[in-house]
Write an enzyme that holds these catalytic residues in place. Sequence first.
Site, PDB file in Angstrom:
ATOM      1  N   LEU B 154     -13.168  12.482   6.207  1.00 48.32           N
ATOM      2  CA  LEU B 154     -12.561  11.370   6.934  1.00 48.32           C
ATOM      3  C   LEU B 154     -12.011  11.836   8.279  1.00 48.32           C
ATOM      4  O   LEU B 154     -12.233  11.189   9.309  1.00 48.32           O
ATOM      5  CB  LEU B 154     -11.435  10.760   6.094  1.00 48.32           C
ATOM      6  CG  LEU B 154     -10.573   9.717   6.789  1.00 48.32           C
ATOM      7  CD1 LEU B 154     -11.398   8.494   7.201  1.00 48.32           C
ATOM      8  CD2 LEU B 154      -9.420   9.273   5.882  1.00 48.32           C
ATOM      9  N   ASN B 155     -11.313  12.956   8.290  1.00 50.66           N
ATOM     10  CA  ASN B 155     -10.719  13.430   9.536  1.00 50.66           C
ATOM     11  C   ASN B 155     -11.779  13.965  10.498  1.00 50.66           C
ATOM     12  O   ASN B 155     -11.641  13.830  11.710  1.00 50.66           O
ATOM     13  CB  ASN B 155      -9.661  14.502   9.265  1.00 50.66           C
ATOM     14  CG  ASN B 155      -8.539  14.002   8.373  1.00 50.66           C
ATOM     15  OD1 ASN B 155      -8.178  14.630   7.391  1.00 50.66           O
ATOM     16  ND2 ASN B 155      -7.984  12.835   8.699  1.00 50.66           N
ATOM     17  N   TYR B 280      -1.759  -3.891   6.087  1.00 51.33           N
ATOM     18  CA  TYR B 280      -1.418  -2.493   6.356  1.00 51.33           C
ATOM     19  C   TYR B 280      -2.678  -1.648   6.460  1.00 51.33           C
ATOM     20  O   TYR B 280      -2.828  -0.835   7.377  1.00 51.33           O
ATOM     21  CB  TYR B 280      -0.498  -1.964   5.248  1.00 51.33           C
ATOM     22  CG  TYR B 280      -0.098  -0.515   5.412  1.00 51.33           C
ATOM     23  CD1 TYR B 280       0.842  -0.138   6.365  1.00 51.33           C
ATOM     24  CD2 TYR B 280      -0.662   0.473   4.612  1.00 51.33           C
ATOM     25  CE1 TYR B 280       1.210   1.194   6.511  1.00 51.33           C
ATOM     26  CE2 TYR B 280      -0.294   1.802   4.750  1.00 51.33           C
ATOM     27  CZ  TYR B 280       0.641   2.163   5.701  1.00 51.33           C
ATOM     28  OH  TYR B 280       1.005   3.476   5.843  1.00 51.33           O
ATOM     29  N   TYR B 281      -3.608  -1.852   5.540  1.00 47.54           N
ATOM     30  CA  TYR B 281      -4.849  -1.091   5.605  1.00 47.54           C
ATOM     31  C   TYR B 281      -5.814  -1.653   6.630  1.00 47.54           C
ATOM     32  O   TYR B 281      -6.634  -0.929   7.193  1.00 47.54           O
ATOM     33  CB  TYR B 281      -5.478  -0.944   4.215  1.00 47.54           C
ATOM     34  CG  TYR B 281      -4.889   0.259   3.519  1.00 47.54           C
ATOM     35  CD1 TYR B 281      -5.410   1.527   3.747  1.00 47.54           C
ATOM     36  CD2 TYR B 281      -3.760   0.139   2.726  1.00 47.54           C
ATOM     37  CE1 TYR B 281      -4.837   2.654   3.177  1.00 47.54           C
ATOM     38  CE2 TYR B 281      -3.174   1.257   2.153  1.00 47.54           C
ATOM     39  CZ  TYR B 281      -3.720   2.517   2.383  1.00 47.54           C
ATOM     40  OH  TYR B 281      -3.144   3.631   1.832  1.00 47.54           O
ATOM     41  N   GLN B 282      -5.717  -2.928   6.902  1.00 43.96           N
ATOM     42  CA  GLN B 282      -6.554  -3.491   7.970  1.00 43.96           C
ATOM     43  C   GLN B 282      -6.203  -2.822   9.294  1.00 43.96           C
ATOM     44  O   GLN B 282      -7.065  -2.405  10.052  1.00 43.96           O
ATOM     45  CB  GLN B 282      -6.346  -5.003   8.092  1.00 43.96           C
ATOM     46  CG  GLN B 282      -7.213  -5.593   9.218  1.00 43.96           C
ATOM     47  CD  GLN B 282      -7.105  -7.088   9.336  1.00 43.96           C
ATOM     48  OE1 GLN B 282      -6.476  -7.727   8.486  1.00 43.96           O
ATOM     49  NE2 GLN B 282      -7.701  -7.643  10.359  1.00 43.96           N
ATOM     50  N   HIS B 434      -6.283  -0.444  -3.222  1.00 46.52           N
ATOM     51  CA  HIS B 434      -4.891  -0.535  -2.782  1.00 46.52           C
ATOM     52  C   HIS B 434      -4.213  -1.838  -3.220  1.00 46.52           C
ATOM     53  O   HIS B 434      -3.127  -2.164  -2.767  1.00 46.52           O
ATOM     54  CB  HIS B 434      -4.797  -0.369  -1.271  1.00 46.52           C
ATOM     55  CG  HIS B 434      -5.111   1.021  -0.824  1.00 46.52           C
ATOM     56  ND1 HIS B 434      -4.330   2.091  -1.178  1.00 46.52           N
ATOM     57  CD2 HIS B 434      -6.140   1.522  -0.096  1.00 46.52           C
ATOM     58  CE1 HIS B 434      -4.856   3.202  -0.676  1.00 46.52           C
ATOM     59  NE2 HIS B 434      -5.958   2.893  -0.022  1.00 46.52           N
ATOM     60  N   HIS B 436      -2.371  -4.747  -5.588  1.00 43.61           N
ATOM     61  CA  HIS B 436      -1.316  -4.830  -6.594  1.00 43.61           C
ATOM     62  C   HIS B 436      -1.646  -5.942  -7.583  1.00 43.61           C
ATOM     63  O   HIS B 436      -2.394  -6.862  -7.268  1.00 43.61           O
ATOM     64  CB  HIS B 436       0.036  -5.095  -5.923  1.00 43.61           C
ATOM     65  CG  HIS B 436       0.570  -3.903  -5.179  1.00 43.61           C
ATOM     66  ND1 HIS B 436       1.864  -3.809  -4.732  1.00 43.61           N
ATOM     67  CD2 HIS B 436      -0.028  -2.731  -4.810  1.00 43.61           C
ATOM     68  CE1 HIS B 436       2.049  -2.655  -4.125  1.00 43.61           C
ATOM     69  NE2 HIS B 436       0.910  -1.989  -4.140  1.00 43.61           N
ATOM     70  N   ASP B 454       8.733  -8.467  -0.945  1.00 40.96           N
ATOM     71  CA  ASP B 454       7.646  -7.769  -1.615  1.00 40.96           C
ATOM     72  C   ASP B 454       8.001  -6.290  -1.504  1.00 40.96           C
ATOM     73  O   ASP B 454       8.295  -5.805  -0.405  1.00 40.96           O
ATOM     74  CB  ASP B 454       6.327  -8.068  -0.885  1.00 40.96           C
ATOM     75  CG  ASP B 454       5.120  -7.450  -1.579  1.00 40.96           C
ATOM     76  OD1 ASP B 454       5.205  -6.299  -2.039  1.00 40.96           O
ATOM     77  OD2 ASP B 454       4.079  -8.126  -1.654  1.00 40.96           O
ATOM     78  N   ARG B 459       5.893   5.076  -1.413  1.00 43.55           N
ATOM     79  CA  ARG B 459       5.359   6.213  -0.668  1.00 43.55           C
ATOM     80  C   ARG B 459       6.166   6.334   0.610  1.00 43.55           C
ATOM     81  O   ARG B 459       6.614   5.317   1.159  1.00 43.55           O
ATOM     82  CB  ARG B 459       3.892   5.936  -0.317  1.00 43.55           C
ATOM     83  CG  ARG B 459       3.248   7.023   0.508  1.00 43.55           C
ATOM     84  CD  ARG B 459       1.794   6.684   0.866  1.00 43.55           C
ATOM     85  NE  ARG B 459       1.230   7.780   1.653  1.00 43.55           N
ATOM     86  CZ  ARG B 459       0.021   7.783   2.202  1.00 43.55           C
ATOM     87  NH1 ARG B 459      -0.786   6.750   2.032  1.00 43.55           N
ATOM     88  NH2 ARG B 459      -0.397   8.809   2.897  1.00 43.55           N
ATOM     89  N   HIS B 485       6.953  -7.825  -8.598  1.00 46.97           N
ATOM     90  CA  HIS B 485       6.639  -8.897  -7.647  1.00 46.97           C
ATOM     91  C   HIS B 485       7.252 -10.228  -8.073  1.00 46.97           C
ATOM     92  O   HIS B 485       7.611 -10.416  -9.234  1.00 46.97           O
ATOM     93  CB  HIS B 485       5.125  -9.040  -7.517  1.00 46.97           C
ATOM     94  CG  HIS B 485       4.450  -7.798  -7.008  1.00 46.97           C
ATOM     95  ND1 HIS B 485       4.095  -6.764  -7.846  1.00 46.97           N
ATOM     96  CD2 HIS B 485       4.090  -7.422  -5.751  1.00 46.97           C
ATOM     97  CE1 HIS B 485       3.538  -5.798  -7.134  1.00 46.97           C
ATOM     98  NE2 HIS B 485       3.522  -6.159  -5.861  1.00 46.97           N
TER      99      HIS B 485
END
Lengths: 752, 752
Positions: B154-155, B280-282, B434, B436, B454, B459, B485
């Site tokens: 990935l890096n 967040y992942y977008q 990712h 929930h 939420d 982490r 939740h």
Amino acid sequence: MVKITKIFFLLLFTLVFTSCNDSENTKSTDHTDSGHPRLILTKQGVKDIRAQLGTIPVFDNSLKKVKEEVDAEIEAGIDTPIPKDYSGGYTHSRHKKNWFVLQKAGLLYQILDDEKYAIYIKDMLKQYEKMYKTLPLHPKTRSYARGKLFWQALNDANWLVYVSQAYDCIYDYLTEAERNQLETNLFRPFADHISVDSPQFYQRVHNHSTWGNAAVGMIGLVMDDEVLIQRALYGIKGKEMDKTAKDDDGGFINKDGKAGFLANIEEPFSPDGYYNEGPYYQRYAMYPFLIFATGLQNAKPDLKIFEYKEGVLLKSINALLNLSDADGDFFPLNDGQKGMSYYTEALVTAVDISYKYGDKDPGLLSIAKKQNRVLLDDSGLAIALDIKKGKAKPFVKKSINLSDGPEGKQGGVAILRNEAIELVFKYASQGSSHGHYDKLSYSLYENGEEVIQDYGLARFVNIEQKGGGNYLKENKTWAKQTIAHNTVTQNETSHYKGKYEIGSQNHPDLSYFSIDNTDVQVVSSKVANTYDGTDMHRTMAIIKDQDFEKPFVLDIINITSETTNRYDLPIYYFGQVLSTNFEYSTPKELKTLGKKHGYQHLFVEGFGRPQKENSKFSWFHNNKFYTLTTETLSEDQLLFTRIGAHDPNFNLRRDPSFIVRRDNTTNTTFVSAIESHGSYSPVTESAVNSKSTIHEIKTILNNDVYTVISITTVKGNNKIFITANTDTSNETIHTLKISNKNYEWSGPYYYK
Amino acid sequence: MVKITKIFFLLLFTLVFTSCNDSENTKSTDHTDSGHPRLILTKQGVKDIRAQLGTIPVFDNSLKKVKEEVDAEIEAGIDTPIPKDYSGGYTHSRHKKNWFVLQKAGLLYQILDDEKYAIYIKDMLKQYEKMYKTLPLHPKTRSYARGKLFWQALNDANWLVYVSQAYDCIYDYLTEAERNQLETNLFRPFADHISVDSPQFYQRVHNHSTWGNAAVGMIGLVMDDEVLIQRALYGIKGKEMDKTAKDDDGGFINKDGKAGFLANIEEPFSPDGYYNEGPYYQRYAMYPFLIFATGLQNAKPDLKIFEYKEGVLLKSINALLNLSDADGDFFPLNDGQKGMSYYTEALVTAVDISYKYGDKDPGLLSIAKKQNRVLLDDSGLAIALDIKKGKAKPFVKKSINLSDGPEGKQGGVAILRNEAIELVFKYASQGSSHGHYDKLSYSLYENGEEVIQDYGLARFVNIEQKGGGNYLKENKTWAKQTIAHNTVTQNETSHYKGKYEIGSQNHPDLSYFSIDNTDVQVVSSKVANTYDGTDMHRTMAIIKDQDFEKPFVLDIINITSETTNRYDLPIYYFGQVLSTNFEYSTPKELKTLGKKHGYQHLFVEGFGRPQKENSKFSWFHNNKFYTLTTETLSEDQLLFTRIGAHDPNFNLRRDPSFIVRRDNTTNTTFVSAIESHGSYSPVTESAVNSKSTIHEIKTILNNDVYTVISITTVKGNNKIFITANTDTSNETIHTLKISNKNYEWSGPYYYK
């Protein structure tokens, strides 16, 4: 010097007033300005304000808001209901609102020269006069001193302080007959009720009495009534009080017979202007002090009230401003509610009056600008004009030591400041009935944010759902107790056994306060008698060292005791545990730490033992990192606790603390360093300088004369901090040999 | 329509590329701009930028900062160490820094026309070339796909995405021989390593693969290498993957054989631009999508990549911006870290590209102004110029429904907004690895502050002390679980038994989303199969009613089940308990609520039973008041809990919740209202509107067709809310008789 000045003033006052002390209603003759208004707004002030109106933005805006408010009230009509409610109820709120509106309407009448405001005041006062002349005691019985308009005489006094100002503004507008009617049926009996009829309220040294004194004095000044003015300044003539009686808070009502406005200035203020209950209550008490003093200054300038006790009233404003953090929030010492700040109305009064009658500190102008409003009187005009002229400069808060006690000899509060770090070290006296049992405690701030907190009070002021907005029982069981503070508790018992009688007879003493070197600022104080046979000596420093990103805190506590004890030293941090250099276990079920003196309110969330000679604890809060490094013994216990046990109404915040516990010990030393370091950005997700700069702290010598601490940084650099434990004179030259190295320095500490 | 467009594009791409698909290194010929740079910065762009330099403040400032940074790096000298470390270690950080500096140096060379930047890039690339040609796999073995420069491929892909841009900028500066050497020994084997040599990384639909595809595609575009471009767009030709293999997060590596950049656009983005893992992942994934798309747009404009899948890439930026609160912080759906916001670098890219290649929304300019920096390329220039021209308008976030799933048929996320209130209703699909287990959950915001939270992820990203900055085990045991939740948990078991295999095959469905009437905005969604035999239907509304100070939330959950169950419905509020209309007890010792599925992390702080048909709970936070009013049965349990049990490393925040628990129930309904009301000032110490406006809420009818709720305010006014449970068409006319009153309305709900 203090004493001589005081005696001089007492003589002066006596001289001025004695001549007319015996005849009722005699007009005094020393007015520089013989007409009305004469108290807060003056005739000259009105003239000046009218000349400047429309050209002084902050004044004009303040005027506009007040006018809108009063016009709406006039529109809504006058209501003076028969009193029946406690605080929060309609009749209470209405009469309270009336006092504010009357005072403001008076200002508007004078400034705008619009008769409608005078008519409004006259009409409302006539209604009050009509009601008051037959009004019985207020029907609610909870107060130790009931009022007539309100359930407590305190609120009646509030009313009269404000309404006197309104009466002053329309005095010349009224006919003599109208004035006679108001004075005979309303003002004079009103002043009598809160004074001669309520000596338990009036005849003492207490913030309640200050209101009473000011109320009687203010109306006395308007009516030029020397009997009332004398009563205001010196208390009720010839009235002897029971010296053993106590009030609801557990304080003595009047154990030494002092009373009157001057005594109320004498007692609670130290020569540095520190108010013995702390800034939160000082803020509350300031208004009557300053407003009556201003009235005296204007109506009786020869008395030079602002120079009384070496100018303590104006000094107290400076002290109060310095007792606030970077955001202007007052440090919540003793019973203080967090969030109270210099934006409160009382501080607008304080800042404006301090500017006008003090030495025109341009720093006050910057605070007035932040407050964004001014008093509609001579002092507000002075501020507004000088802001307009661009004279404002930042109000820079520096490190300051404020002595406590009438003579400045009962400990104090020291604030050490460097860069964004503020350390508030409390070695003050008991602080009257609102005091906490927290000798030699501290709190730590960074950029106005709490790092190590003082819990403050356990109360939600004016939030009815929480115990009627009054003090909650957890204020006594938790907030006042020693374990609720960042200082040492011995054997799970609060200082002075948590007893006011003992606490109020003792206090710590300053060892030294040194801020000449900005990079190494130190305060040191000793206290005996918090526990029988145990003495404590705490030295705290803020040190700026090139190895460190920010100034760090060094904390040295020396305890000597004749007995073997358990010592607990907590720090009330915020946020989340980041890392430790010792292992700990976390219990599956949470139990309380103890049974009494606040311990019953702490749950134990974690338990560990030191694994090295330094125990390290890092935490994370508001995207910043913090580390405590503390010298520990292998038998010490390291506890993670959380407030909230035995709290059946959820009155307490669930805040954490970290406690170092040392058992079976006589003499001992706690040495710790606290660093704020680095930062985290949740946007870039990068952590900067997240680790402590300290490799090791070590006590390398500790005796009656010196305590020597070695600080080694992770870079391997070593520094020595030495504090003198007995001879703390600035002049003394010390020489000391440690490990074959000679140290020589002058003054109470060494750091290199 | 969606499908047809997609097929059209696939055909178009196939036509364009098929002709040159079989020959290695064939140059394609459709460049409008045949020179270099051609990807992000273009030749024309460079010309325009140079013409405007010094007159476009936000661009000039961004340039100044970048220049300072790169100049300092050039000064410090080039370092390309032999790779050996994991993230956080020196070699990792150095190579990471190099990629950013190379990319920026390329921009500076083009914009400032200063050869020193080209020389710097050339020199560094030569060092990389020399090292890479014999470089083995990275020595660290933890990754499922190891890189060579970094421990994970990935890096390496990150590196190539950036470095391609640098190479593009100095392409024409280099000699052909220099280019051949770099391409042969560095770029082509580099692209091969992260693609054909690492199919488990490259050949799938995943945010990692998107980086891989973009990296291969970007260098392919610079080198005009059709094989690489094809591989980027469609994946490795002929490569079949094991469809049952899973990655470390528990997700399938490639269960349906899809791969390549276009598939990576197809799968995770819904037609509305919602990214299946959440904002967040977008945000993390956006950069390779947009930067490669921009490269394609510039180098191959005929492909109209920004129109692919009906313009989903640009739509996704709009969706992402709408998935942020009033402060620009992204809603932490699924594994989202709080505080990530549109101030992140990736969003500067997104906003600039969206403006340049989209429809020039002036709202984007206001966000760019807040970001206060722009890309140093054609898009940054476009933004800077239009900001300078004063074209910026506020970016107004409105209520929005974002479908989830490649076809927009797998639930979604709805955001209802009115005044300062934002309700985020999540009825989305699993959200990949990712995700929930929180079907039909919600969170509530006011003015950008969390009201009902939420939890987000467990982490501390990049904070090494907390589990190396990686996911903590509490992310699985707590943060992903249903009880963490604001939705219903049945029998203390998470939705889909907390199993990814089940969760990823199911999703809720929208019943209706109605925002036509700003005063009454409603979203309604059903889900089956979260538990065998149990269906849930939740309808949430934000209602602005004249009796209320602010819009309030109405929440209706209908549960039908074939079995008898325990249902738990929590709300994760903040702050302190103010009052309740039921009595509760608080335990002396705290025990956990349960043993699994997150329940083991909750301590029970209080326990009560309803005393009325409505249970009320008020709390106080950040000087505001909030009240939950919920219909309860006398046998219900009302629980106060706090997170933090079984948390041996203090990884969890000690946040509270209030849980309504209903036992031994088959079908049931939870009806609640949440009000934000009033305020408190610690400065004036006055509490305004501290009490609920609701006297009673009551379900007066509930069947398969309608649920009817009556809301009575303290003023005595009564309102009826009816939601249609089956026919939710906007056109349907409904008539209903309740208590002899006829209701007639059209559309899915009624409120009056």
